[in-house]
Motif scaffolding. Structure first.
Motif, short mmCIF file in Angstrom:
data_model
loop_
_atom_site.label_atom_id
_atom_site.label_comp_id
_atom_site.label_asym_id
_atom_site.label_seq_id
_atom_site.Cartn_x
_atom_site.Cartn_y
_atom_site.Cartn_z
N UNK A 172 -4.57 -11.85 4.33
CA UNK A 172 -3.61 -10.93 4.94
C UNK A 172 -2.97 -9.98 3.93
N UNK A 173 -2.98 -10.33 2.64
CA UNK A 173 -2.38 -9.41 1.66
C UNK A 173 -3.28 -8.20 1.49
N UNK A 174 -2.65 -7.05 1.49
CA UNK A 174 -3.40 -5.79 1.42
C UNK A 174 -3.40 -5.29 -0.03
N UNK A 208 -3.33 0.08 -7.07
CA UNK A 208 -2.87 -0.40 -8.38
C UNK A 208 -3.19 -1.87 -8.62
N UNK A 209 -3.70 -2.56 -7.64
CA UNK A 209 -3.98 -3.99 -7.82
C UNK A 209 -5.08 -4.17 -8.87
N UNK A 210 -4.99 -5.28 -9.60
CA UNK A 210 -5.95 -5.52 -10.69
C UNK A 210 -7.38 -5.62 -10.17
N UNK A 231 -7.74 -1.77 5.85
CA UNK A 231 -7.01 -2.52 6.87
C UNK A 231 -7.07 -1.85 8.24
N UNK A 232 -7.16 -0.52 8.26
CA UNK A 232 -7.22 0.19 9.55
C UNK A 232 -8.62 0.17 10.15
N UNK A 233 -9.62 -0.36 9.40
CA UNK A 233 -11.00 -0.38 9.88
C UNK A 233 -11.51 -1.78 10.16
N UNK A 234 -10.65 -2.77 10.15
CA UNK A 234 -11.10 -4.15 10.37
C UNK A 234 -11.78 -4.30 11.73
N UNK A 265 -15.29 -14.22 0.32
CA UNK A 265 -13.92 -13.69 0.36
C UNK A 265 -13.91 -12.29 0.98
N UNK A 266 -12.93 -12.04 1.81
CA UNK A 266 -12.77 -10.74 2.45
C UNK A 266 -11.38 -10.22 2.12
N UNK A 267 -11.31 -9.04 1.54
CA UNK A 267 -10.04 -8.47 1.11
C UNK A 267 -9.74 -7.20 1.89
N UNK A 268 -8.49 -7.02 2.24
CA UNK A 268 -8.06 -5.81 2.91
C UNK A 268 -7.59 -4.78 1.89
N UNK A 269 -7.80 -3.50 2.22
CA UNK A 269 -7.43 -2.40 1.34
C UNK A 269 -6.51 -1.43 2.07
N UNK A 270 -5.59 -0.83 1.34
CA UNK A 270 -4.87 0.28 1.96
C UNK A 270 -5.69 1.55 1.79
#
Length: 275
Positions: free
Chosen positions: A8-10, A14-16, A60-63, A79-84
């Motif tokens: 759920x964390x987007x 700037x994320x590593x 996140x808007x395209x899930x 693993x599936x990660x959400x992006x802004x």
């Protein structure tokens, strides 16, 4: 509906993780880390289907739009990660980000591994420099049932984003080889039983009359767009074929020429086989 949800964390630009993955835009980083980034539905779909994907990232808007891809990744335990929006734009090398990405291990094979399988049809590009051409060549080779694509000399990286997009997923379906030794690689291909066939405007054999030649194992040799095949390679090829041009065009580009040649090979080699 997706039964299990991605994290759920987007991730932001700037994320590593995003910063690290953005570095995969450089060929030197891809080689050092042994992985590359693909984007868009076709490439991600093929990466998942062939078990090459190690992780999925989706805007996140395209899930919901990419629900089937996300579900397949979740089902596979990836693993599936959400992006802004900004993170998706930073990862993308397309004009407009498609919003879905996969992190994959490099797909290149070795010439020895390809030749050990006694190939009947090989596609050899000598010093190709244009990523889109390499991707198109890979897609055409895949469609025509070739055994491998071999990039020789100072060739563009087939993991380049433009090349991967142009392959429309085929980079995951067909072995791709990179070998810097042009002369040595061609000698090994010939020693493995595949005749070397080059295309040239003044070939001694027309493609229309080449069925007997194409029936045996062979490797098509293609040069880059700017310079074609070096004179030495043309001279040392086992056969030099010309593509008949019945209209007023002076020549064909690499994509058109390779499609015609590979279709001719597939037509001859698959004649009589069950569809």
């Amino acid at each position: 509906m997706i039964e299990k949800r991605p994290a759920t964390n987007v991730l932001t630009e700037r994320s590593s993780r995003v910063v690290s993955l953005t570095k995969l835009h450089r060929a030197s980083v891809r080689r050092a880390e042994g992985r590359f980034l693909v984007e868009g539905f076709n490439s991600v779909d093929a990466a998942l289907a062939t078990g090459r994907a190690g992780a999925l990232l989706v805007r996140e808007t395209d899930v919901d739009r990419h629900e089937t891809l996300v579900q397949r990744a979740v089902d596979a335990g990836l693993p599936v990660h959400l992006l802004n929006d900004r993170a998706a734009s930073k990862l993308s090398e397309a004009t407009t980000s498609p919003g879905v990405f996969a992190v994959c291990d490099l797909v290149t094979s070795t010439l020895e591994a390809v030749l050990d399988r006694r190939p009947a049809l090989l596609v050899v590009a000598v010093e190709p420099r244009e990523p889109g051409n390499v991707g198109t060549l890979t897609r055409c080779a895949d469609a025509m049932g070739a055994d491998a694509v071999i990039l020789l000399g100072d060739a563009v990286d087939p993991h380049n984003a433009k090349s991967v997009r142009a392959s429309a997923g085929s980079v995951f379906h067909i072995p791709v080889v990179r070998d810097a030794d042009v002369v040595g690689a061609l000698a090994r291909i010939r020693a493995a039983g595949a005749a070397l066939i080059a295309t040239t405007m003044d070939g001694e054999l027309s493609l229309d009359d080449a069925d007997e030649t194409l029936r045996a194992a062979h490797a098509w040799l293609f040069g880059n767009e700017a310079h074609g095949l070096p004179a030495q390679i043309l001279a040392e090829a086992d056969h030099r074929l010309s593509i008949p041009i019945h209209g007023r065009a002076e020549s064909l580009n690499l994509a058109a020429a390779s499609a015609i040649c590979l279709y001719a090979s597939a037509r001859v080699q698959n004649r009589g086989r069950p569809a």
